[in-house]
Design a protein around this motif. Structure first.
Motif, mmCIF file in Angstrom:
data_model
loop_
_atom_site.group_PDB
_atom_site.id
_atom_site.type_symbol
_atom_site.label_atom_id
_atom_site.label_comp_id
_atom_site.label_asym_id
_atom_site.label_seq_id
_atom_site.Cartn_x
_atom_site.Cartn_y
_atom_site.Cartn_z
ATOM 1 N N ARG A 30 -9.528 51.549 -16.505
ATOM 2 C CA ARG A 30 -8.194 52.144 -16.359
ATOM 3 C C ARG A 30 -8.087 53.034 -15.121
ATOM 4 O O ARG A 30 -6.984 53.343 -14.672
ATOM 5 C CB ARG A 30 -7.837 52.938 -17.617
ATOM 6 N N ASN A 31 -9.238 53.455 -14.570
ATOM 7 C CA ASN A 31 -9.231 54.225 -13.325
ATOM 8 C C ASN A 31 -9.266 53.335 -12.093
ATOM 9 O O ASN A 31 -9.372 53.827 -10.975
ATOM 10 C CB ASN A 31 -10.435 55.180 -13.298
ATOM 11 N N GLN A 32 -9.217 52.020 -12.309
ATOM 12 C CA GLN A 32 -9.293 51.033 -11.225
ATOM 13 C C GLN A 32 -10.647 51.031 -10.539
ATOM 14 O O GLN A 32 -10.766 50.708 -9.357
ATOM 15 C CB GLN A 32 -8.166 51.252 -10.199
ATOM 16 N N SER A 33 -11.669 51.413 -11.284
ATOM 17 C CA SER A 33 -13.034 51.330 -10.794
ATOM 18 C C SER A 33 -13.671 50.039 -11.292
ATOM 19 O O SER A 33 -13.379 49.568 -12.394
ATOM 20 C CB SER A 33 -13.865 52.530 -11.280
ATOM 21 N N LEU A 34 -14.552 49.487 -10.483
ATOM 22 C CA LEU A 34 -15.249 48.257 -10.841
ATOM 23 C C LEU A 34 -16.325 48.560 -11.874
ATOM 24 O O LEU A 34 -17.197 49.392 -11.648
ATOM 25 C CB LEU A 34 -15.885 47.664 -9.581
ATOM 26 N N VAL A 35 -16.266 47.888 -13.023
ATOM 27 C CA VAL A 35 -17.250 48.149 -14.079
ATOM 28 C C VAL A 35 -18.049 46.915 -14.475
ATOM 29 O O VAL A 35 -19.133 47.019 -15.042
ATOM 30 C CB VAL A 35 -16.581 48.738 -15.343
ATOM 31 N N ALA A 36 -17.506 45.717 -14.194
ATOM 32 C CA ALA A 36 -18.192 44.503 -14.649
ATOM 33 C C ALA A 36 -17.709 43.305 -13.840
ATOM 34 O O ALA A 36 -16.726 43.388 -13.083
ATOM 35 C CB ALA A 36 -17.932 44.266 -16.138
ATOM 36 N N TYR A 37 -18.432 42.203 -14.005
ATOM 37 C CA TYR A 37 -18.012 40.914 -13.454
ATOM 38 C C TYR A 37 -18.135 39.864 -14.545
ATOM 39 O O TYR A 37 -19.121 39.861 -15.291
ATOM 40 C CB TYR A 37 -18.921 40.466 -12.301
ATOM 41 N N GLU A 38 -17.155 38.955 -14.611
ATOM 42 C CA GLU A 38 -17.397 37.735 -15.366
ATOM 43 C C GLU A 38 -18.033 36.739 -14.418
ATOM 44 O O GLU A 38 -17.549 36.527 -13.303
ATOM 45 C CB GLU A 38 -16.115 37.128 -15.943
ATOM 46 N N LEU A 39 -19.130 36.141 -14.849
ATOM 47 C CA LEU A 39 -19.850 35.181 -14.020
ATOM 48 C C LEU A 39 -19.495 33.767 -14.447
ATOM 49 O O LEU A 39 -19.618 33.415 -15.625
ATOM 50 C CB LEU A 39 -21.363 35.396 -14.150
ATOM 51 N N LEU A 40 -19.041 32.974 -13.499
ATOM 52 C CA LEU A 40 -18.678 31.586 -13.753
ATOM 53 C C LEU A 40 -19.591 30.692 -12.938
ATOM 54 O O LEU A 40 -19.657 30.823 -11.707
ATOM 55 C CB LEU A 40 -17.217 31.334 -13.362
ATOM 56 N N PHE A 41 -20.285 29.810 -13.595
ATOM 57 C CA PHE A 41 -21.230 28.925 -12.915
ATOM 58 C C PHE A 41 -20.698 27.499 -12.936
ATOM 59 O O PHE A 41 -20.169 27.041 -13.946
ATOM 60 C CB PHE A 41 -22.597 28.976 -13.598
ATOM 61 N N ARG A 42 -20.854 26.822 -11.809
ATOM 62 C CA ARG A 42 -20.371 25.457 -11.696
ATOM 63 C C ARG A 42 -21.508 24.562 -11.217
ATOM 64 O O ARG A 42 -22.228 24.900 -10.277
ATOM 65 C CB ARG A 42 -19.197 25.381 -10.711
#
Length: 426
Positions: A30-42
């Motif tokens: 909610r503070n617009q800070s980066l906290v995670a990534y979803e990883l998508l593998f192809r």
């Protein structure tokens, strides 16, 4: 120890660890800070022009997590990974650092007694779970809900009435809410009002053009310095311009002493920075500072800086592989990548930005029209960020730059590791 093979589903062909490329999609709080990534593998096993989105690619990567170095992919952040019933029931989690990853139970997963028992077992072993792409309060959702921390709601095609009902339902159960496919500021603001905890999508990278917007004094100082470098000004003039701005001088010296730059001895003066770094390296750190200064809120990492740094480094690495003896091409590619988000950063049309800083035609063609060699390179990297939507054009560009799955995999990992180091040092 040999990692177990990924689960089989239908006619899926087992993948070797290098037969894939990946995308990581930012998740903000909610503070617009980066906290995670979803990883998508192809998978690239069937050839770069025909990507598969089968979970076998993700399963193979999890199974070979120790070889890949999964923590390099997410850096200081948390990683979200998709898992269906076949993945959940398999024994492929032994190399996955539990504290760094959340397993997303995909929407097609049925809440069978076996699946429920398996999720409970993995929870007891320290794994965390989220429900992915929830659009209804189905029986499967109700049974899995007590076992997960987070619920991901897909904003695409969901009526507001249905969204309101689901938000109330899951907040009553004290679940964290993650809005995915957030593509506009309006969607983000709505989800903020509804009480969502996390946001996934590229709304933060879309420019909000404000009429008559002016650059801040610190931004103007950095842009002027970039112009001095581009017009081959004397070192004394560049050094003098930096020293006129105390904050700029301090922040530049702090940045150039970060591990990401790779300098073995400490740089203590502007003159020394110019000598050790050279002009092109100095310009790259000035470009990074443009993102670091106005975006930093004192808490966490700004996603725009992380994305710009990743683009810049990945373009540089692709250019270096494409033309290994042309250092200038790699420097130009870095500039194209990191400047590609400056319209968002400044809230100004790219054309106006390029009128204030001198760039060569190949850079302006790439930034304004995605034309030319560097324009194609930028389009490739943008496609990798949005691999689900890129289509066949992405495969053609990968072929254009003669990148194998192993090549692309290695370049992406190097870019992610470098940009994470920069973002946390800025």
């Amino acid at each position: 120890m040999i990692a177990p093979s990924p689960p089989q589903s239908g006619a899926t062909i087992p993948l070797r660890v290098r037969e894939f490329f990946l995308a990581r999609q930012p998740i903000l709080d909610r503070n617009q800070s980066l906290v995670a990534y979803e990883l998508l593998f192809r998978s690239t096993a069937s050839g770069p022009a025909r990507f598969t989105s089968d979970l076998a690619a993700t399963a193979s990567v999890i199974a070979h997590a120790s070889q890949l170095g999964m923590e390099k992919v997410v850096g200081h952040s948390i990683g979200f990974l998709n898992a269906d019933a076949a993945v959940l029931m398999s024994d492929i989690f032994q190399f996955l650092p539990r504290e760094k990853f959340v397993l997303e139970i995909v929407e097609t997963t049925r809440a069978t007694p076996e699946v429920l028992a398996r999720v409970r077992q993995l929870s007891e072993e320290g794994f965390r779970f989220a429900l992915d792409d929830v659009i209804t309060d189905s029986e499967d959702v109700r049974q899995l809900l007590p076992l997960v921390e987070t619920v991901k709601l897909d904003l695409r095609d969901m009526p507001l009435s249905a969204l309101l009902k689901l938000v109330a339902r899951f907040k009553q159960e004290n679940k964290k809410l993650l809005a995915e496919k957030v593509e506009t500021r309006e969607q983000f603001e709505l989800c903020m009002k509804l009480g969502f905890d996390y946001f996934q999508g590229y709304y933060f990278a879309r420019p909000a053009i404000l009429s008559g917007k002016k650059l801040s004094p610190s931004q103007i100082a950095i842009m002027n310095l970039m112009s001095l470098i581009n017009t081959d000004a004397d070192n004394a003039d560049i050094e003098g311009a930096i020293k006129k701005d105390v904050a700029l001088c301090f922040n530049l010296l702090r940045l150039v002493n970060t591990p990401a730059i790779g300098v073995r001895r400490r740089i203590d003066s502007v003159a020394q920075a110019l000598l050790v770094l050279g002009r092109m390296q100095l310009q790259r750190w000035l470009q990074i500072m443009l993102y670091a200064e106005p975006c930093k809120k004192g808490q966490g990492v700004t996603p725009l800086l992380a994305l710009a740094a990743t683009r810049g480094k990945l373009l540089e690495l692709i250019a270096s592989k494409d033309a290994p003896r042309e250092r200038a091409a790699a420097d130009t590619a870095f500039t194209v990548g990191i400047m590609s988000l400056m319209d968002t950063l400044f809230g100004m049309p790219m054309q106006e930005i390029l009128e204030q800083v001198c760039v060569v035609d190949s850079v302006s063609d790439a930034l304004l029209h995605r034309r030319g060699h560097f324009g194609e390179m930028l389009t490739l990297v943008e496609g990798l960020e949005r691999v689900e939507e890129a289509g066949a054009a992405l495969g053609a560009l990968i072929d254009r730059f003669a990148l194998s799955g192993e090549d692309l995999n290695g370049l992406q990992l190097a870019a992610f590791e470098w940009s994470d180091a920069v973002a946390h040092s800025a």
